[in-house]
Write a protein that holds these residues in place. Structure first.
Motif, PDB file in Angstrom:
ATOM      1  N   PRO A 152       0.757  -0.890  -0.343  1.00 41.19           N
ATOM      2  CA  PRO A 152       0.322   0.337   0.105  1.00 41.19           C
ATOM      3  C   PRO A 152       0.947   1.077  -0.058  1.00 41.19           C
ATOM      4  CG  PRO A 152       0.120  -1.060   2.011  1.00 41.19           C
ATOM      5  CD  PRO A 152       0.983  -1.924   1.073  1.00 41.19           C
ATOM      6  N   GLY A 153       0.406   2.318  -0.496  1.00 39.80           N
ATOM      7  CA  GLY A 153       1.003   3.698  -0.176  1.00 39.80           C
ATOM      8  C   GLY A 153      -0.193   5.202  -0.491  1.00 39.80           C
ATOM      9  N   TYR A 154       0.646   6.086  -0.461  1.00 37.80           N
ATOM     10  CA  TYR A 154      -0.376   7.490  -0.722  1.00 37.80           C
ATOM     11  C   TYR A 154       0.823   8.181  -1.891  1.00 37.80           C
ATOM     12  CZ  TYR A 154      -1.731  11.826   0.541  1.00 37.80           C
ATOM     13  OH  TYR A 154      -2.105  12.712   1.510  1.00 37.80           O
ATOM     14  N   PHE A 155      -0.285   8.658  -2.344  1.00 35.79           N
ATOM     15  CA  PHE A 155       0.546  10.397  -3.833  1.00 35.79           C
ATOM     16  C   PHE A 155      -0.188  10.911  -3.027  1.00 35.79           C
ATOM     17  CE2 PHE A 155      -3.938  10.195  -5.543  1.00 35.79           C
ATOM     18  CZ  PHE A 155      -3.605  10.739  -6.373  1.00 35.79           C
ATOM     19  N   SER A 156       0.301  12.132  -3.582  1.00 35.03           N
ATOM     20  CA  SER A 156      -0.072  13.567  -3.929  1.00 35.03           C
ATOM     21  C   SER A 156       0.312  14.093  -5.455  1.00 35.03           C
ATOM     22  CB  SER A 156       0.390  14.225  -2.509  1.00 35.03           C
ATOM     23  OG  SER A 156      -0.106  15.705  -2.910  1.00 35.03           O
ATOM     24  N   GLN A 188      13.432  -5.245 -17.824  1.00 33.36           N
ATOM     25  CA  GLN A 188      12.385  -4.705 -18.112  1.00 33.36           C
ATOM     26  C   GLN A 188      12.157  -4.225 -17.199  1.00 33.36           C
ATOM     27  OE1 GLN A 188       9.750  -3.930 -21.337  1.00 33.36           O
ATOM     28  NE2 GLN A 188       8.967  -2.722 -19.426  1.00 33.36           N
ATOM     29  N   THR A 189      11.754  -2.937 -16.357  1.00 30.26           N
ATOM     30  CA  THR A 189      11.007  -2.341 -15.120  1.00 30.26           C
ATOM     31  C   THR A 189       9.411  -2.347 -15.488  1.00 30.26           C
ATOM     32  OG1 THR A 189      11.804  -0.370 -15.422  1.00 30.26           O
ATOM     33  CG2 THR A 189      13.056  -1.661 -13.859  1.00 30.26           C
ATOM     34  N   LEU A 190       9.046  -2.284 -14.532  1.00 29.81           N
ATOM     35  CA  LEU A 190       7.597  -1.592 -14.534  1.00 29.81           C
ATOM     36  C   LEU A 190       6.615  -1.582 -13.465  1.00 29.81           C
ATOM     37  CD1 LEU A 190       4.642  -1.948 -15.745  1.00 29.81           C
ATOM     38  CD2 LEU A 190       4.047  -4.019 -15.368  1.00 29.81           C
ATOM     39  N   SER A 191       6.258  -0.473 -13.132  1.00 26.71           N
ATOM     40  CA  SER A 191       5.346  -0.147 -12.039  1.00 26.71           C
ATOM     41  C   SER A 191       3.656   0.551 -12.048  1.00 26.71           C
ATOM     42  CB  SER A 191       6.709   0.871 -10.791  1.00 26.71           C
ATOM     43  OG  SER A 191       6.466   2.311 -11.470  1.00 26.71           O
ATOM     44  N   VAL A 192       3.354  -0.160 -11.322  1.00 29.35           N
ATOM     45  CA  VAL A 192       1.739   0.245 -11.656  1.00 29.35           C
ATOM     46  C   VAL A 192       1.685   1.111 -10.297  1.00 29.35           C
ATOM     47  CG1 VAL A 192      -0.543  -0.218 -11.711  1.00 29.35           C
ATOM     48  CG2 VAL A 192       1.102  -1.320 -12.926  1.00 29.35           C
ATOM     49  N   GLU A 193       1.326   2.655 -10.088  1.00 28.12           N
ATOM     50  CA  GLU A 193       0.817   3.105  -8.767  1.00 28.12           C
ATOM     51  C   GLU A 193      -0.968   3.235  -8.980  1.00 28.12           C
ATOM     52  OE1 GLU A 193       3.306   6.320  -8.224  1.00 28.12           O
ATOM     53  OE2 GLU A 193       4.685   5.383  -8.181  1.00 28.12           O
ATOM     54  N   TYR A 194      -2.262   2.731  -8.650  1.00 25.08           N
ATOM     55  CA  TYR A 194      -3.332   2.532  -8.891  1.00 25.08           C
ATOM     56  C   TYR A 194      -4.082   2.741  -7.398  1.00 25.08           C
ATOM     57  CZ  TYR A 194      -7.870   1.077  -8.788  1.00 25.08           C
ATOM     58  OH  TYR A 194      -9.586   0.661  -8.781  1.00 25.08           O
ATOM     59  N   ASN A 198      -6.219   8.101  -9.619  1.00 27.69           N
ATOM     60  CA  ASN A 198      -5.558   8.419 -10.973  1.00 27.69           C
ATOM     61  C   ASN A 198      -4.748   6.592 -10.867  1.00 27.69           C
ATOM     62  OD1 ASN A 198      -3.962   9.435 -13.605  1.00 27.69           O
ATOM     63  ND2 ASN A 198      -2.150   9.518 -11.918  1.00 27.69           N
ATOM     64  N   THR A 199      -4.188   6.162 -11.892  1.00 28.05           N
ATOM     65  CA  THR A 199      -3.535   5.109 -12.188  1.00 28.05           C
ATOM     66  C   THR A 199      -2.252   5.585 -12.511  1.00 28.05           C
ATOM     67  OG1 THR A 199      -4.894   3.648 -11.469  1.00 28.05           O
ATOM     68  CG2 THR A 199      -3.012   2.476 -12.493  1.00 28.05           C
ATOM     69  N   ARG A 200      -1.019   5.199 -12.446  1.00 32.75           N
ATOM     70  CA  ARG A 200       0.135   6.133 -13.051  1.00 32.75           C
ATOM     71  C   ARG A 200       1.226   4.539 -13.230  1.00 32.75           C
ATOM     72  NH1 ARG A 200       4.145  10.680 -12.098  1.00 32.75           N
ATOM     73  NH2 ARG A 200       2.406  11.742 -13.425  1.00 32.75           N
ATOM     74  N   THR A 201       1.468   4.784 -14.506  1.00 35.19           N
ATOM     75  CA  THR A 201       1.312   3.605 -14.675  1.00 35.19           C
ATOM     76  C   THR A 201       3.920   3.563 -15.859  1.00 35.19           C
ATOM     77  OG1 THR A 201      -0.065   2.508 -15.502  1.00 35.19           O
ATOM     78  CG2 THR A 201       2.067   1.288 -16.583  1.00 35.19           C
ATOM     79  N   LEU A 202       4.643   3.283 -14.952  1.00 36.56           N
ATOM     80  CA  LEU A 202       5.773   3.531 -15.606  1.00 36.56           C
ATOM     81  C   LEU A 202       6.303   1.964 -15.656  1.00 36.56           C
ATOM     82  CD1 LEU A 202       6.859   5.782 -12.903  1.00 36.56           C
ATOM     83  CD2 LEU A 202       6.352   6.233 -14.466  1.00 36.56           C
ATOM     84  N   SER A 227      -4.020   7.977 -16.266  1.00 35.60           N
ATOM     85  CA  SER A 227      -5.455   7.299 -16.273  1.00 35.60           C
ATOM     86  C   SER A 227      -6.239   8.659 -16.513  1.00 35.60           C
ATOM     87  CB  SER A 227      -5.485   6.455 -15.796  1.00 35.60           C
ATOM     88  OG  SER A 227      -5.850   6.579 -13.936  1.00 35.60           O
ATOM     89  N   GLU A 228      -6.216   9.454 -15.932  1.00 38.25           N
ATOM     90  CA  GLU A 228      -6.712  10.662 -15.417  1.00 38.25           C
ATOM     91  C   GLU A 228      -5.666  11.834 -15.568  1.00 38.25           C
ATOM     92  OE1 GLU A 228      -9.997  10.485 -15.901  1.00 38.25           O
ATOM     93  OE2 GLU A 228     -10.420   8.670 -15.211  1.00 38.25           O
TER      94      GLU A 228
END
Length: 248
Positions: A152-156, A188-194, A198-202, A227-228
């Motif tokens: 889990p996490g938190y975004f701003s 190959q690196t992948l991260s998804v913050e859902y 917003n959902t950010r994919t790197l 996503s937004e």
């Protein structure tokens, strides 16, 4: 930006002291610095520069990683008076720090992660992520490995329109490494913050070719997707780069 720089430095210093107290062993660093630049002239004129520093530290009980990257792009345009002027069209900074505590199993870890992105021309001009969780290695062979982490996490975030968003997220990440030969490797690196807002994919796909013992050439394709996004902004940004990487 200054506030986040001071905050990041304080967090890193705190993690450093904690790691030293727990481990009590000599530090082992693996650091790579990469730099690439492209300049064009003629019908299309401009300059783009990209750079990255990736420092990893392996201690007895801790595995730490610190990353700083930057990207700039300027285009030459003609103003209303017919004069040639340089106009900045991309400017992005990213800094991240991760501290992972090693569990009894060789590849199992508990981690804390923090990142901050400043993107002057992006859909989000500022984006901060804090996360904790568990990481392990799902696949381990002589020439290939797959590491994953989740928690889990938190975004701003601050949008280009000035609106701010914040909330709880679920973060997952994966890193696949393949040593093709003594002179070449693939990653190959992948991260998804859902999150609810917003959902950010790197993601980054890269190929490294060794020039000599410490110098490599890297070809990479990077994707950042939200996503937004505000009206007038695209959801996905891509970057293709060719850089020189020096490891020490």
């Amino acid at each position: 930006m200054k506030y986040y720089s001071v905050l990041a430095a304080a967090v890193i210093a705190s993690l450093q002291v904690q790691a030293d107290d727990v481990a009590g062993t000599d530090k082992v660093w693996t650091t790579s610095a990469e730099l690439g630049a492209i300049t064009t002239s003629g019908n299309t004129a401009g300059t783009s520069v990209t750079g990255k520093i990736d420092a990893k530290q392996e201690l007895q009980h801790w595995s730490n990683q610190y990353i700083f990257s930057a990207y700039f792009k300027e285009d030459e345009k003609t103003d209303d008076n017919g004069n040639k002027v340089n106009e900045r069209s991309a400017e992005q900074f990213m800094v991240s720090a991760k501290a992972a505590y090693k569990l009894d199993d060789e590849f199992d870890k508990l981690f804390t992660f923090a990142s901050y992105t400043d993107d002057k021309f992006g859909a989000y001009t500022k984006y901060t992520t804090l996360a904790v969780g568990y990481g392990t290695r799902l696949y381990n062979a002589e020439d290939k490995s797959l590491d994953v982490e989740v928690g889990p996490g938190y975004f701003s975030g601050e949008r280009s329109t000035g609106e701010t968003e914040k909330g709880i997220i679920a973060r997952g990440a994966a890193v696949f490494n393949w040593t093709i030969s003594e002179a070449a490797s693939f990653a190959q690196t992948l991260s998804v913050e859902y999150g609810e807002d917003n959902t950010r994919t790197l993601a980054e796909t890269s190929l490294l070719a060794k020039i000599n013992g410490s110098l490599q050439m890297k070809a990479a394709f990077r994707i950042q997707s939200d996503s937004e996004v505000p009206m007038g902004k695209k959801r996905t940004d891509t970057q293709t780069s060719l850089t020189l990487v020096y490891s020490f």
